[in-house]
Design a protein around this motif. Structure first.
Motif, PDB file in Angstrom:
ATOM      1  N   LEU A  89       0.828  -1.208   0.000  1.00  0.00           N
ATOM      2  CA  LEU A  89       0.000   0.000   0.000  1.00  0.00           C
ATOM      3  C   LEU A  89       0.865   1.262   0.000  1.00  0.00           C
ATOM      4  O   LEU A  89       0.412   2.342  -0.358  1.00  0.00           O
ATOM      5  CB  LEU A  89      -0.920   0.028   1.231  1.00  0.00           C
ATOM      6  N   LEU A  90       2.124   1.127   0.427  1.00  0.00           N
ATOM      7  CA  LEU A  90       3.004   2.284   0.557  1.00  0.00           C
ATOM      8  C   LEU A  90       3.647   2.656  -0.779  1.00  0.00           C
ATOM      9  O   LEU A  90       3.461   1.975  -1.790  1.00  0.00           O
ATOM     10  CB  LEU A  90       4.060   2.006   1.626  1.00  0.00           C
ATOM     11  N   SER A  91       4.425   3.762  -0.786  1.00  0.00           N
ATOM     12  CA  SER A  91       4.973   4.272  -2.046  1.00  0.00           C
ATOM     13  C   SER A  91       6.076   3.386  -2.601  1.00  0.00           C
ATOM     14  O   SER A  91       6.136   3.131  -3.798  1.00  0.00           O
ATOM     15  CB  SER A  91       5.534   5.679  -1.839  1.00  0.00           C
ATOM     16  N   PHE A  92       6.973   2.946  -1.723  1.00  0.00           N
ATOM     17  CA  PHE A  92       8.031   2.055  -2.193  1.00  0.00           C
ATOM     18  C   PHE A  92       8.656   1.275  -1.055  1.00  0.00           C
ATOM     19  O   PHE A  92       8.419   1.570   0.119  1.00  0.00           O
ATOM     20  CB  PHE A  92       9.096   2.803  -3.007  1.00  0.00           C
ATOM     21  N   SER A  93       9.413   0.232  -1.415  1.00  0.00           N
ATOM     22  CA  SER A  93      10.077  -0.613  -0.430  1.00  0.00           C
ATOM     23  C   SER A  93      11.571  -0.665  -0.690  1.00  0.00           C
ATOM     24  O   SER A  93      12.018  -0.560  -1.838  1.00  0.00           O
ATOM     25  CB  SER A  93       9.510  -2.032  -0.479  1.00  0.00           C
ATOM     26  N   GLU A  94      12.318  -0.837   0.385  1.00  0.00           N
ATOM     27  CA  GLU A  94      13.783  -0.961   0.277  1.00  0.00           C
ATOM     28  C   GLU A  94      14.230  -2.407   0.318  1.00  0.00           C
ATOM     29  O   GLU A  94      15.421  -2.692   0.459  1.00  0.00           O
ATOM     30  CB  GLU A  94      14.444  -0.189   1.436  1.00  0.00           C
ATOM     31  N   GLU A  95      13.282  -3.356   0.204  1.00  0.00           N
ATOM     32  CA  GLU A  95      13.653  -4.772   0.270  1.00  0.00           C
ATOM     33  C   GLU A  95      14.325  -5.194  -1.042  1.00  0.00           C
ATOM     34  O   GLU A  95      13.705  -5.157  -2.100  1.00  0.00           O
ATOM     35  CB  GLU A  95      12.398  -5.633   0.521  1.00  0.00           C
ATOM     36  N   ASN A  96      15.583  -5.610  -0.973  1.00  0.00           N
ATOM     37  CA  ASN A  96      16.361  -6.016  -2.155  1.00  0.00           C
ATOM     38  C   ASN A  96      16.347  -4.958  -3.249  1.00  0.00           C
ATOM     39  O   ASN A  96      15.931  -5.203  -4.375  1.00  0.00           O
ATOM     40  CB  ASN A  96      15.832  -7.333  -2.743  1.00  0.00           C
ATOM     41  N   GLY A  97      16.792  -3.742  -2.930  1.00  0.00           N
ATOM     42  CA  GLY A  97      16.762  -2.636  -3.895  1.00  0.00           C
ATOM     43  C   GLY A  97      15.465  -1.868  -3.737  1.00  0.00           C
ATOM     44  O   GLY A  97      14.612  -2.250  -2.951  1.00  0.00           O
ATOM     45  N   GLU A  98      15.333  -0.783  -4.491  1.00  0.00           N
ATOM     46  CA  GLU A  98      14.124   0.029  -4.323  1.00  0.00           C
ATOM     47  C   GLU A  98      13.047  -0.389  -5.318  1.00  0.00           C
ATOM     48  O   GLU A  98      13.307  -0.521  -6.507  1.00  0.00           O
ATOM     49  CB  GLU A  98      14.475   1.502  -4.511  1.00  0.00           C
ATOM     50  N   HIS A  99      11.836  -0.627  -4.802  1.00  0.00           N
ATOM     51  CA  HIS A  99      10.737  -1.074  -5.663  1.00  0.00           C
ATOM     52  C   HIS A  99       9.489  -0.255  -5.396  1.00  0.00           C
ATOM     53  O   HIS A  99       9.149   0.005  -4.244  1.00  0.00           O
ATOM     54  CB  HIS A  99      10.453  -2.557  -5.424  1.00  0.00           C
ATOM     55  N   GLN A 100       8.812   0.143  -6.466  1.00  0.00           N
ATOM     56  CA  GLN A 100       7.596   0.954  -6.364  1.00  0.00           C
ATOM     57  C   GLN A 100       6.445   0.144  -5.800  1.00  0.00           C
ATOM     58  O   GLN A 100       6.249  -1.011  -6.182  1.00  0.00           O
ATOM     59  CB  GLN A 100       7.171   1.439  -7.770  1.00  0.00           C
ATOM     60  N   GLY A 101       5.673   0.782  -4.918  1.00  0.00           N
ATOM     61  CA  GLY A 101       4.460   0.158  -4.412  1.00  0.00           C
ATOM     62  C   GLY A 101       3.224   0.805  -5.018  1.00  0.00           C
ATOM     63  O   GLY A 101       3.310   1.482  -6.045  1.00  0.00           O
ATOM     64  N   LEU A 102       2.078   0.617  -4.395  1.00  0.00           N
ATOM     65  CA  LEU A 102       0.811   1.136  -4.913  1.00  0.00           C
ATOM     66  C   LEU A 102       0.613   2.610  -4.575  1.00  0.00           C
ATOM     67  O   LEU A 102      -0.222   3.278  -5.170  1.00  0.00           O
ATOM     68  CB  LEU A 102      -0.359   0.317  -4.345  1.00  0.00           C
ATOM     69  N   ASP A 103       1.366   3.115  -3.592  1.00  0.00           N
ATOM     70  CA  ASP A 103       1.344   4.534  -3.242  1.00  0.00           C
ATOM     71  C   ASP A 103      -0.036   5.008  -2.776  1.00  0.00           C
ATOM     72  O   ASP A 103      -0.422   6.139  -3.025  1.00  0.00           O
ATOM     73  CB  ASP A 103       1.828   5.366  -4.442  1.00  0.00           C
ATOM     74  N   ILE A 105      -0.768   4.972   0.440  1.00  0.00           N
ATOM     75  CA  ILE A 105      -0.385   5.655   1.673  1.00  0.00           C
ATOM     76  C   ILE A 105       1.074   6.085   1.500  1.00  0.00           C
ATOM     77  O   ILE A 105       1.946   5.233   1.325  1.00  0.00           O
ATOM     78  CB  ILE A 105      -0.558   4.731   2.910  1.00  0.00           C
ATOM     79  N   PRO A 106       1.350   7.401   1.507  1.00  0.00           N
ATOM     80  CA  PRO A 106       2.716   7.854   1.245  1.00  0.00           C
ATOM     81  C   PRO A 106       3.693   7.350   2.311  1.00  0.00           C
ATOM     82  O   PRO A 106       3.409   7.471   3.507  1.00  0.00           O
ATOM     83  CB  PRO A 106       2.606   9.385   1.293  1.00  0.00           C
ATOM     84  N   GLY A 107       4.802   6.806   1.852  1.00  0.00           N
ATOM     85  CA  GLY A 107       5.798   6.319   2.795  1.00  0.00           C
ATOM     86  C   GLY A 107       6.580   5.178   2.190  1.00  0.00           C
ATOM     87  O   GLY A 107       6.427   4.840   1.018  1.00  0.00           O
ATOM     88  N   ARG A 108       7.442   4.573   3.028  1.00  0.00           N
ATOM     89  CA  ARG A 108       8.285   3.499   2.514  1.00  0.00           C
ATOM     90  C   ARG A 108       8.248   2.300   3.438  1.00  0.00           C
ATOM     91  O   ARG A 108       7.711   2.367   4.545  1.00  0.00           O
ATOM     92  CB  ARG A 108       9.714   3.998   2.324  1.00  0.00           C
ATOM     93  N   VAL A 109       8.841   1.226   2.962  1.00  0.00           N
ATOM     94  CA  VAL A 109       8.962  -0.006   3.739  1.00  0.00           C
ATOM     95  C   VAL A 109      10.449  -0.248   3.945  1.00  0.00           C
ATOM     96  O   VAL A 109      11.207  -0.289   2.973  1.00  0.00           O
ATOM     97  CB  VAL A 109       8.319  -1.195   2.999  1.00  0.00           C
ATOM     98  N   ALA A 110      10.881  -0.355   5.200  1.00  0.00           N
ATOM     99  CA  ALA A 110      12.308  -0.482   5.488  1.00  0.00           C
ATOM    100  C   ALA A 110      12.547  -1.655   6.435  1.00  0.00           C
ATOM    101  O   ALA A 110      11.641  -2.078   7.164  1.00  0.00           O
ATOM    102  CB  ALA A 110      12.832   0.802   6.114  1.00  0.00           C
ATOM    103  N   ARG A 111      13.776  -2.172   6.402  1.00  0.00           N
ATOM    104  CA  ARG A 111      14.160  -3.263   7.278  1.00  0.00           C
ATOM    105  C   ARG A 111      14.015  -2.828   8.739  1.00  0.00           C
ATOM    106  O   ARG A 111      14.317  -1.684   9.079  1.00  0.00           O
ATOM    107  CB  ARG A 111      15.615  -3.639   6.984  1.00  0.00           C
ATOM    108  N   LEU A 112      13.540  -3.729   9.590  1.00  0.00           N
ATOM    109  CA  LEU A 112      13.418  -3.426  11.017  1.00  0.00           C
ATOM    110  C   LEU A 112      14.793  -3.046  11.561  1.00  0.00           C
ATOM    111  O   LEU A 112      15.741  -3.834  11.430  1.00  0.00           O
ATOM    112  CB  LEU A 112      12.891  -4.638  11.771  1.00  0.00           C
TER     113      LEU A 112
END
Lengths: 215, 253
Positions: A89-103, A105-112
């Motif tokens: 649902l978020l804008s992008f993720s940092e899992e294994n490089g940067e990948h676009q999400g559905l955007d 909810i503005p924000g990112r997904v990052a490793r704990l």
């Protein structure tokens, strides 16, 4: 009275059988589908998902489902992302490089950002709490503060706007966002369908809510 | 929060229990037991197919399909899964995770491929360990029947590097004995990796769990005999753990 129809988006990923069973146990008419007409005619939509972010978005894009998910959200009906489904649902993720999400909810997904020696993935039962002292959504009730829910993940959401944080959880000294909300769009990092009675009640609230009037 | 996992070893249509993974005794119906333990507050269920490498697996897929209709906690299926196709079938049947031992020893690449395909979170590497000497354990396959010559702690690290999300560690020496966990084995494996470890084999009383926690803190412990023979309820086990300061998921009163 007809049971409310909840569509579970079929894009080849996720523990969809368990989600459908849990929805049915709470009285919903659960339908696993990617058919646009069926999805749009449903009272609620669940975006399931386990596994890698990149694979999840690749599947969604290969099936051209992003516009459908956006249309459903724009229609103002309840949309719930679970685990990877929440992360997308978020804008992008940092899992294994940067990948676009559905955007949605503005924000990112990052490793704990856990300290050295803390085990990852974070697997197991943990508590959820509202960051501002009260729940911003009827998805959770007061009892949920004391009932752990089931997590299995290494990455977590970081919404740009703190107002979009619905619940937080502490894992070995690290506080992370465990549920997000923006209007009718909600996501949980944990698995309500695998969290016993506490989780079933969350799905029950999701199924039987008529309006979403939160943020 | 330390998880309590019910381990159900299944042979044909029955949950069975042996000692050292041998000498099997019929306990009951897998779905009935899974439902009962779920209602009593267990945190997770593991079904291990005791004869999967010898017989047809369809039975257990049906058990999983039925279990996930009324058991709303994580379900793991282990025993005889050999390929990506087997894993996919298990997940489609409703398993949240798969436990892999024999196939991982024969083809370690399977763990890496499976983690890439389905995500590490659903790949549980299962290890059956037998003590050789102090601080030395050998990995066994085929439900404790066959030696591999592989040293356990090194193998555990390799499984983590290949992408396993959790380690399910069974002590063959303690399995079914109700004499307590192999503390040194649990400690050695728990310290070898940074992924969650599930300790299995030997729990006969709640204080076996607290004795283990004094030495090392695995993410979860698996229970079989203690539940199957009804010597202690899940509530009693959790109460004893909480009394010793271990965080556990609350039970519905």
């Amino acid at each position: 009275m007809n049971a409310l129809r909840i569509a579970v988006l079929d894009y080849g990923l996720g523990n969809v059988r368990s989600i459908c069973n849990a929805l049915k146990a709470m009285g919903a008419d659960a339908l696993l589908t990617r058919h646009a007409g069926d999805v749009m005619a449903s009272d609620g939509l669940i975006l399931p998902g386990v596994g890698a972010f990149e694979t999840g978005m690749a599947n969604i894009n290969a099936l051209n489902l992003a516009p459908l998910i956006h249309d459903f959200a724009d229609a103002g009906k309840p949309l719930l992302g679970i685990c990877l489904g929440m992360q997308m649902l978020l804008s992008f993720s940092e899992e294994n490089g940067e990948h676009q999400g559905l955007d949605l909810i503005p924000g990112r997904v990052a490793r704990l950002p856990v300290s050295n020696g803390v085990r990852l993935p974070h697997v197991g039962w943990n508590r959820i709490a509202p960051p501002e002292g009260h729940w911003k959504s009827d998805l959770f009730d007061e009892a949920h503060r004391n009932e752990p829910v089931y997590f299995v993940h290494t990455y977590a959401a970081k919404p740009n706007d703190p107002a979009h944080i619905l619940a937080e959880t502490e894992y070995e000294g690290t506080v992370f966002t465990s549920a997000i909300i923006r209007g009718n769009v909600i996501g949980t990092q944990f698995h309500p369908e695998k969290s016993g009675e506490a989780g079933l009640r969350i799905l029950d609230h999701f199924i039987h809510q008529k309006s979403f009037d939160y943020v | 929060m330390m998880r309590l996992i019910a381990r159900l070893d299944v042979k044909n249509e029955f949950v069975i229990k042996g000692i050292h993974l041998e000498g099997l005794r019929k306990i009951g119906d897998p779905n009935e037991l899974a439902r009962r333990y779920y209602q009593q507050g267990i945190d997770e269920i593991v079904f291990m197919d005791a004869v999967a490498s010898l017989y047809d697996r369809n039975n257990l897929f049906e058990v999983i399909e039925a279990a996930c209709r009324d058991v709303f906690i994580p379900i793991t299926l282990g025993g005889g899964l050999r390929s990506l196709g087997d894993i996919e079938a298990a997940l489609k049947a409703g398993a949240d995770k798969v436990a892999i031992n024999t196939a991982a020893v024969r083809n370690p690449g399977l763990i890496a491929e499976a983690a890439r395909h389905f995500g590490s979170q659903c790949i549980v590497a299962s290890i059956e360990a037998k003590k050789q000497a102090s601080d030395d354990w050998e990995a066994y396959i085929d439900n404790g029947r066959e030696k591999t010559g592989i040293e356990v702690t090194g193998w555990t690290k390799k499984l983590q590097d290949l992408g396993a999300g959790e380690i399910f560690l069974t002590s063959i020496d303690r399995e079914g004995t109700r004499r307590g966990f192999d503390l040194q084995l649990s400690k050695a494996v728990n310290e070898a990796v940074s992924i969650p470890v599930i300790a299995s084999g030997g729990c006969g009383r709640p204080d076996h769990i607290t004795a283990l926690a004094d030495v090392t803190a695995p993410s979860a412990v698996a229970l079989a005999s203690v539940l199957h023979y009804g010597t202690h309820s899940i509530f009693e086990v959790k109460q004893a753990m909480a009394a010793c300061g271990l965080a556990v998921r609350e039970l519905a009163a």
